[in-house]
Motif scaffolding. Structure first.
Motif, short mmCIF file in Angstrom:
data_model
loop_
_atom_site.label_atom_id
_atom_site.label_comp_id
_atom_site.label_asym_id
_atom_site.label_seq_id
_atom_site.Cartn_x
_atom_site.Cartn_y
_atom_site.Cartn_z
N LEU A 82 -31.99 30.13 41.80
CA LEU A 82 -30.77 29.37 42.08
C LEU A 82 -31.11 28.23 43.04
N PRO A 83 -30.48 27.05 42.85
CA PRO A 83 -30.70 25.96 43.80
C PRO A 83 -30.33 26.41 45.22
N GLU A 84 -31.02 25.82 46.21
CA GLU A 84 -30.86 26.26 47.59
C GLU A 84 -29.40 26.27 48.07
N GLU A 85 -28.66 25.22 47.69
CA GLU A 85 -27.27 25.11 48.16
C GLU A 85 -26.45 26.30 47.65
N ILE A 86 -26.69 26.69 46.41
CA ILE A 86 -25.95 27.82 45.83
C ILE A 86 -26.40 29.14 46.46
N LEU A 107 -15.73 31.89 47.74
CA LEU A 107 -17.04 31.23 47.86
C LEU A 107 -17.85 31.38 46.57
N LEU A 108 -17.77 32.54 45.96
CA LEU A 108 -18.58 32.79 44.76
C LEU A 108 -18.07 32.01 43.56
N ARG A 109 -16.73 31.82 43.46
CA ARG A 109 -16.21 31.00 42.35
C ARG A 109 -16.67 29.54 42.53
N LEU A 110 -16.71 29.12 43.80
CA LEU A 110 -17.21 27.78 44.10
C LEU A 110 -18.69 27.67 43.72
N ALA A 111 -19.45 28.71 44.06
CA ALA A 111 -20.89 28.72 43.73
C ALA A 111 -21.09 28.66 42.22
N PHE A 175 -21.11 38.56 42.19
CA PHE A 175 -22.51 38.43 42.60
C PHE A 175 -23.43 38.64 41.39
N ARG A 176 -23.15 39.69 40.63
CA ARG A 176 -24.02 40.03 39.50
C ARG A 176 -23.97 38.97 38.42
N LEU A 177 -22.76 38.44 38.16
CA LEU A 177 -22.61 37.44 37.09
C LEU A 177 -23.35 36.16 37.42
N ILE A 178 -23.27 35.72 38.67
CA ILE A 178 -23.97 34.50 39.06
C ILE A 178 -25.49 34.70 38.89
#
Ligand SMILES: [Zn+2]
Length: 214
Positions: A82-86, A107-111, A175-178
């Motif tokens: 994952l990119p650092e920001e995410i 936060l996770l929906r934003l990520a 968390f798992r989906l991302i």
């Protein structure tokens, strides 16, 4: 990654909050003593329990169904691709997930929205972004899974906003989906590229010839 079992009061084994290893846990009721030697008056309240990891031997402390120590270790770690920001959003969500599931879910929906942009989608409408990612190799079931945690679908919550329905279960799924999407769309293509680029030059030329003669 996909086999991560988050700690829960109902389980006899999970990925330890301390050492992260999947291990059997022994459960104990906590007892207080008025003297350090253990003598004197005793206090016990069935609400407070401790799980002791069979791998590292370290304790995790619970009040009812909630882990109260350590505070920020129930969720899996972010996928390294994952990119650092995410990854930073992901880590922040991990730190607050126990105290504020709604905050963590926002936060996770934003990520997830940022991940869609990173994967080349516009990032304006997660519904259409994910549909587009499915045409690029993301399993269609991910759409149903995202619908179930109100990221897309009829009850979708706008990224960054709080949803009264968000609970621990929703957060753990997010968390798992991302991580799953990152693994499918970033890690797997990279690994295949690495296998492909590891081929000797004459083989690569042969493949190029074969593809051009079609
Ligand atoms: Zn452990």
């Amino acid at each position: 990654m996909s086999n991560h079992i988050s700690p829960a009061r109902s389980l006899n084994a999970f990925n330890c909050s301390r050492c992260k290893v999947f291990a059997k846990q022994d459960w104990f009721f906590l007892t207080g003593a008025s003297q350090p030697s253990g003598f004197g008056a005793q206090y016990q309240n069935d609400e407070f329990v401790l799980s002791k990891c069979n791998s590292c031997g370290e304790p995790t402390i619970w009040h009812g169904q909630s882990m109260i120590y350590p505070l920020h270790a129930t969720a899996e770690l972010p996928c390294e691709d994952l990119p650092e920001e995410i990854q930073r959003d992901f880590e922040e969500a991990r730190r607050i997930a126990n105290l504020s599931p709604r905050g963590a879910a926002a936060l996770l929906r934003l990520a997830l929205q940022k991940l869609c942009v990173h994967l080349g989608e516009p990032g304006k409408n997660i519904n259409s972004d994910v549909a587009s990612l499915v045409t690029k190799g993301l399993p269609p079931k991910v759409q149903q899974a995202l619908d179930s945690v109100r990221v897309i679908g009829n009850e979708a919550v706008h990224p960054g906003t709080l949803d009264l329905k968000d609970d621990q279960e929703t957060v753990q799924k997010l968390f798992r989906l991302i991580n799953f999407i990152a693994h499918k769309m970033i890690t797997e293509p990279r690994e295949i590229d690495e296998i492909y680029s590891g081929l000797p030059p004459d083989k690569l030329a042969g493949i190029a010839n074969r593809d051009s003669s079609k």
